[in-house]
Design a protein around this motif. Structure first.
Motif, PDB file in Angstrom:
ATOM      1  N   GLY A 184       2.670   5.815   8.560  1.00 32.09           N
ATOM      2  CA  GLY A 184       1.390   5.101   8.995  1.00 32.09           C
ATOM      3  C   GLY A 184       1.664   3.732   9.684  1.00 32.09           C
ATOM      4  O   GLY A 184       0.755   3.409  10.353  1.00 32.09           O
ATOM      5  N   GLY A 185       2.898   3.087   9.464  1.00 29.33           N
ATOM      6  CA  GLY A 185       3.075   2.003  10.286  1.00 29.33           C
ATOM      7  C   GLY A 185       2.475   0.507   9.680  1.00 29.33           C
ATOM      8  O   GLY A 185       2.679  -0.447  10.142  1.00 29.33           O
ATOM      9  N   ALA A 200      -7.906   3.158  -4.357  1.00 25.67           N
ATOM     10  CA  ALA A 200      -8.009   1.593  -4.401  1.00 25.67           C
ATOM     11  C   ALA A 200      -7.185   0.856  -3.274  1.00 25.67           C
ATOM     12  O   ALA A 200      -6.882  -0.171  -3.405  1.00 25.67           O
ATOM     13  CB  ALA A 200      -7.483   1.351  -5.811  1.00 25.67           C
ATOM     14  N   GLY A 244       5.259   6.655   2.772  1.00 28.58           N
ATOM     15  CA  GLY A 244       5.404   5.309   3.009  1.00 28.58           C
ATOM     16  C   GLY A 244       5.398   4.363   2.032  1.00 28.58           C
ATOM     17  O   GLY A 244       6.130   3.497   1.832  1.00 28.58           O
ATOM     18  N   ALA A 249       2.166  -2.064  -4.839  1.00 28.05           N
ATOM     19  CA  ALA A 249       1.435  -1.238  -4.400  1.00 28.05           C
ATOM     20  C   ALA A 249       0.898  -0.076  -5.532  1.00 28.05           C
ATOM     21  O   ALA A 249       1.517  -0.249  -6.628  1.00 28.05           O
ATOM     22  CB  ALA A 249       2.792  -0.369  -3.599  1.00 28.05           C
ATOM     23  N   ASP A 250      -0.037   0.530  -4.725  1.00 26.31           N
ATOM     24  CA  ASP A 250      -0.917   1.338  -6.096  1.00 26.31           C
ATOM     25  C   ASP A 250      -0.169   2.532  -6.706  1.00 26.31           C
ATOM     26  O   ASP A 250      -0.111   2.978  -7.751  1.00 26.31           O
ATOM     27  CB  ASP A 250      -2.192   1.322  -5.639  1.00 26.31           C
ATOM     28  N   LEU A 274      16.248   5.675  -2.837  1.00 31.57           N
ATOM     29  CA  LEU A 274      16.391   6.578  -1.981  1.00 31.57           C
ATOM     30  C   LEU A 274      17.406   5.944  -0.883  1.00 31.57           C
ATOM     31  O   LEU A 274      17.623   4.648  -0.768  1.00 31.57           O
ATOM     32  CB  LEU A 274      14.904   6.275  -1.074  1.00 31.57           C
ATOM     33  N   ILE A 293      15.028  10.875   3.978  1.00 35.03           N
ATOM     34  CA  ILE A 293      13.672  10.852   4.092  1.00 35.03           C
ATOM     35  C   ILE A 293      12.840  11.516   3.111  1.00 35.03           C
ATOM     36  O   ILE A 293      13.343  12.461   2.475  1.00 35.03           O
ATOM     37  CB  ILE A 293      13.211  11.449   5.627  1.00 35.03           C
TER      38      ILE A 293
HETATM   39  C1  FAD Z   1      -4.041  -5.001   5.328  1.00 31.96           C
HETATM   40  C2  FAD Z   1      -3.347  -4.227   4.393  1.00 31.96           C
HETATM   41  C3  FAD Z   1      -3.763  -3.970   3.038  1.00 31.96           C
HETATM   42  C4  FAD Z   1      -2.961  -3.240   2.227  1.00 31.96           C
HETATM   43  N1  FAD Z   1      -3.713  -3.113   0.978  1.00 31.96           N
HETATM   44  C5  FAD Z   1      -2.537  -2.149   0.162  1.00 31.96           C
HETATM   45  C6  FAD Z   1      -3.110  -2.066  -1.134  1.00 31.96           C
HETATM   46  O1  FAD Z   1      -4.098  -2.418  -1.622  1.00 31.96           O
HETATM   47  N2  FAD Z   1      -2.311  -1.082  -2.156  1.00 31.96           N
HETATM   48  C7  FAD Z   1      -1.199  -0.665  -1.435  1.00 31.96           C
HETATM   49  O2  FAD Z   1      -0.517   0.087  -2.351  1.00 31.96           O
HETATM   50  N3  FAD Z   1      -0.789  -0.835  -0.204  1.00 31.96           N
HETATM   51  C8  FAD Z   1      -1.564  -1.598   0.563  1.00 31.96           C
HETATM   52  N4  FAD Z   1      -1.231  -1.695   1.649  1.00 31.96           N
HETATM   53  C9  FAD Z   1      -0.016  -1.076   2.205  1.00 31.96           C
HETATM   54  C10 FAD Z   1      -0.265   0.419   2.903  1.00 31.96           C
HETATM   55  O3  FAD Z   1      -0.712   1.328   1.848  1.00 31.96           O
HETATM   56  C11 FAD Z   1       0.801   1.133   3.623  1.00 31.96           C
HETATM   57  O4  FAD Z   1       0.209   1.942   4.178  1.00 31.96           O
HETATM   58  C12 FAD Z   1       2.119   1.541   2.779  1.00 31.96           C
HETATM   59  O5  FAD Z   1       2.505   0.930   1.917  1.00 31.96           O
HETATM   60  C13 FAD Z   1       3.081   2.198   3.710  1.00 31.96           C
HETATM   61  O6  FAD Z   1       2.708   3.284   4.302  1.00 31.96           O
HETATM   62  P1  FAD Z   1       2.803   3.436   5.732  1.00 31.96           P
HETATM   63  O7  FAD Z   1       2.708   5.085   5.999  1.00 31.96           O
HETATM   64  O8  FAD Z   1       2.099   2.812   6.387  1.00 31.96           O
HETATM   65  O9  FAD Z   1       4.528   3.212   5.932  1.00 31.96           O
HETATM   66  P2  FAD Z   1       5.310   2.727   7.250  1.00 31.96           P
HETATM   67  O10 FAD Z   1       4.743   1.309   7.438  1.00 31.96           O
HETATM   68  O11 FAD Z   1       5.212   3.624   8.251  1.00 31.96           O
HETATM   69  O12 FAD Z   1       6.756   2.707   6.410  1.00 31.96           O
HETATM   70  C14 FAD Z   1       6.987   1.679   5.464  1.00 31.96           C
HETATM   71  C15 FAD Z   1       8.352   1.950   5.081  1.00 31.96           C
HETATM   72  O13 FAD Z   1       8.779   3.005   4.619  1.00 31.96           O
HETATM   73  C16 FAD Z   1       9.535   3.842   5.235  1.00 31.96           C
HETATM   74  N5  FAD Z   1       9.037   5.122   5.346  1.00 31.96           N
HETATM   75  C17 FAD Z   1       8.047   5.755   5.617  1.00 31.96           C
HETATM   76  N6  FAD Z   1       7.690   7.135   5.488  1.00 31.96           N
HETATM   77  C18 FAD Z   1       9.007   7.539   5.105  1.00 31.96           C
HETATM   78  C19 FAD Z   1       9.594   8.680   4.617  1.00 31.96           C
HETATM   79  N7  FAD Z   1       8.644   9.703   4.443  1.00 31.96           N
HETATM   80  N8  FAD Z   1      10.614   8.832   3.848  1.00 31.96           N
HETATM   81  C20 FAD Z   1      11.303   7.757   4.025  1.00 31.96           C
HETATM   82  N9  FAD Z   1      11.144   6.496   4.338  1.00 31.96           N
HETATM   83  C21 FAD Z   1       9.794   6.371   4.672  1.00 31.96           C
HETATM   84  C22 FAD Z   1       9.733   3.232   6.717  1.00 31.96           C
HETATM   85  O14 FAD Z   1      10.997   3.276   7.260  1.00 31.96           O
HETATM   86  C23 FAD Z   1       9.322   1.517   6.211  1.00 31.96           C
HETATM   87  O15 FAD Z   1      10.687   1.317   5.834  1.00 31.96           O
HETATM   88  C24 FAD Z   1      -1.777  -2.550   2.737  1.00 31.96           C
HETATM   89  C25 FAD Z   1      -1.471  -2.787   4.131  1.00 31.96           C
HETATM   90  C26 FAD Z   1      -2.217  -3.568   4.859  1.00 31.96           C
HETATM   91  C27 FAD Z   1      -1.698  -3.614   6.218  1.00 31.96           C
END
Ligand code: FAD
Length: 289
Positions: free
Chosen positions: A32-33, A100, A114, A123-124, A161, A166
Motif C-alpha cells: 500500500g506504500g 480501527a 504490509g 499497529a493494530d 521474516l 515476501i
Molecule cells: C496517516 C497514517 C495513519 C496510520 N494509522 C495507522 C493505525 O492507526 N493503525 C495501524 O495499524 N496502521 C496505521 N498506519 C499504517 C498503515 O496501516 C500501513 O498501511 C501499514 O502499516 C503498512 O501497509 P502497506 O500496505 O501500506 O505497506 P507498505 O508501506 O507498502 O510497506 C511497509 C513495509 O512492509 C514491507 N512489505 C509490504 N508488503 C509486504 C509483503 N507482502 N511481504 C513482505 N514485506 C512486505 C515493505 O517492504 C515495507 O518495508 C497509518 C499510516 C498512515 C500513513
C-alpha cells in the motif's frame, strides 16, 4: 520528495517478485506504500529497488478453505478485511482492528501484509493475528515457510521474516463454535495509531465457563505479545465481572512497557488492563450470544 534513485518493477507473479527481491542488494517490496513511502520521503528508508506487488491479483484474495481456515492474502487492504462477511462472522476481532486503522484513505490503501511486515509496535492487526493463532505464510528463494504469529513479532519493526521473503498470506484457523472476539483500542489522538490495542478471543463451554482465552496486545511494548498470565487467569472461570477484572489486571504482567510523549510506561500498563477488560467483556458476551 524522494531524493535517492531507485529502480521500479511490478511483477505479475509472486515467484518473479521473490526472484527480483533476492537479486537486489537493498530492494524492498511495496504494497500500500502507507508506511514505506513516508519513510522514503524522510530519507529513513533508501531502497535501491522497489518491487511493487500490486499486479499479483492472487495476493488480494480472502478465501475460506475446506478445513475452515480463513486465508487472507497479503494485499488485502484494511478496508477489504473490515467489510469481508466471513471475517466479520468468524474473526470479528480482526474486522474491528482493521476498521480501527488510521482513516478511510489509509484503510483503502494499506494492507495486512504490509502492516505485519512493517511491525510498527503501534499497529493494530498484530493483536488479532496473535489472538487468533494466525500463521504468516512467507515465500522466499527456498520456497514456502509458515511462521506462527507467536514466533513472528520480535521487536520494534523487527520480525522473523527474512529480507528476501515476501508474505503471501495470513492464515487464520477457524475458531471453535462458541467463540467470541473483540478488539478494544486507545488511539493516539493525532496519528490514530494504537497507544494500546487489545484483541480478545474467548471460547466458552456449554455451561458458560471459559474454555480458552487468547489475548493479543499491541501498542504497549516493543512488540505485540500474548497476555498469557491474563489468559491463564480467565480460563476455567465462569467469566463473570470479577473473573474478567482479575484476568484483565494481569494483561501487562511481565512486559517492559514503552514510554513516550503520548503515554508513560506506567500509564500504558494501566491502559492495557482497562482495554483488556473491555475486549474480554465484549468477547464473552459475543461467545454467549
Ligand atoms: C496517516 C497514517 C495513519 C496510520 N494509522 C495507522 C493505525 O492507526 N493503525 C495501524 O495499524 N496502521 C496505521 N498506519 C499504517 C498503515 O496501516 C500501513 O498501511 C501499514 O502499516 C503498512 O501497509 P502497506 O500496505 O501500506 O505497506 P507498505 O508501506 O507498502 O510497506 C511497509 C513495509 O512492509 C514491507 N512489505 C509490504 N508488503 C509486504 C509483503 N507482502 N511481504 C513482505 N514485506 C512486505 C515493505 O517492504 C515495507 O518495508 C497509518 C499510516 C498512515 C500513513
Amino acid at each position: 520528495m524522494i531524493t535517492h534513485p531507485f529502480t521500479y518493477q511490478a511483477p505479475s507473479t509472486i515467484d518473479e517478485a521473490v526472484q527480483q527481491l533476492d537479486r537486489s542488494d537493498e530492494g524492498k517490496v511495496i504494497a500500500g506504500g502507507h508506511s514505506l513511502l513516508p519513510l522514503m520521503k524522510l530519507g529513513l528508508a533508501q531502497p535501491e529497488a522497489l518491487i511493487d506487488l500490486r499486479r499479483i491479483a492472487s495476493l488480494r484474495e480472502i478465501r475460506s478453505e475446506a478445513d475452515g481456515t480463513i486465508a487472507i492474502g497479503a494485499l488485502a487492504t484494511h478496508r477489504d478485511i473490515t467489510h469481508d462477511q466471513t471475517v466479520r462472522a468468524k474473526l470479528v476481532a480482526l474486522a474491528e482492528a482493521a476498521g480501527a486503522v488510521g482513516d478511510l484513505q489509509v484503510r483503502a490503501r494499506g494492507t495486512i501484509g504490509g502492516s505485519l511486515a512493517h511491525a510498527d509496535p503501534a499497529a493494530d492487526e498484530p493483536a488479532p493475528a496473535l489472538a487468533y493463532d494466525a500463521i504468516i505464510r512467507a515465500v522466499g528463494p527456498k520456497g514456502r515457510r509458515d511462521i506462527k504469529a507467536s514466533e513472528y513479532f520480535k521487536g520494534v519493526f523487527e520480525t522473523a521474516l527474512a529480507a528476501n521473503e515476501i508474505i503471501a498470506e495470513i492464515r487464520f484457523p477457524a475458531p471453535d463454535g462458541r467463540t467470541g472476539g473483540a478488539y478494544a483500542k486507545f488511539a493516539h489522538p493525532a496519528s490514530g495509531f494504537a497507544i494500546t490495542g487489545v484483541a480478545a478471543v474467548i471460547t466458552i463451554k456449554a455451561d458458560g465457563t471459559v474454555e480458552r482465552a487468547a489475548i493479543g496486545v499491541t501498542g504497549a511494548a516493543a512488540a505485540a505479545y500474548r497476555a498469557t498470565a491474563a489468559e491463564k487467569a480467565l480460563a476455567g472461570t465462569n467469566g463473570d465481572a470479577k473473573a474478567i477484572a482479575a484476568a484483565a489486571a494481569k494483561a501487562a504482567d511481565g512486559i517492559t512497557a514503552l514510554s513516550d510523549l503520548a503515554a508513560s510506561s506506567d500509564y500504558r500498563k494501566h491502559l492495557v488492563t482497562v482495554y483488556a477488560k473491555r475486549a474480554i467483556e465484549r468477547a464473552i458476551s459475543r461467545a454467549k450470544a
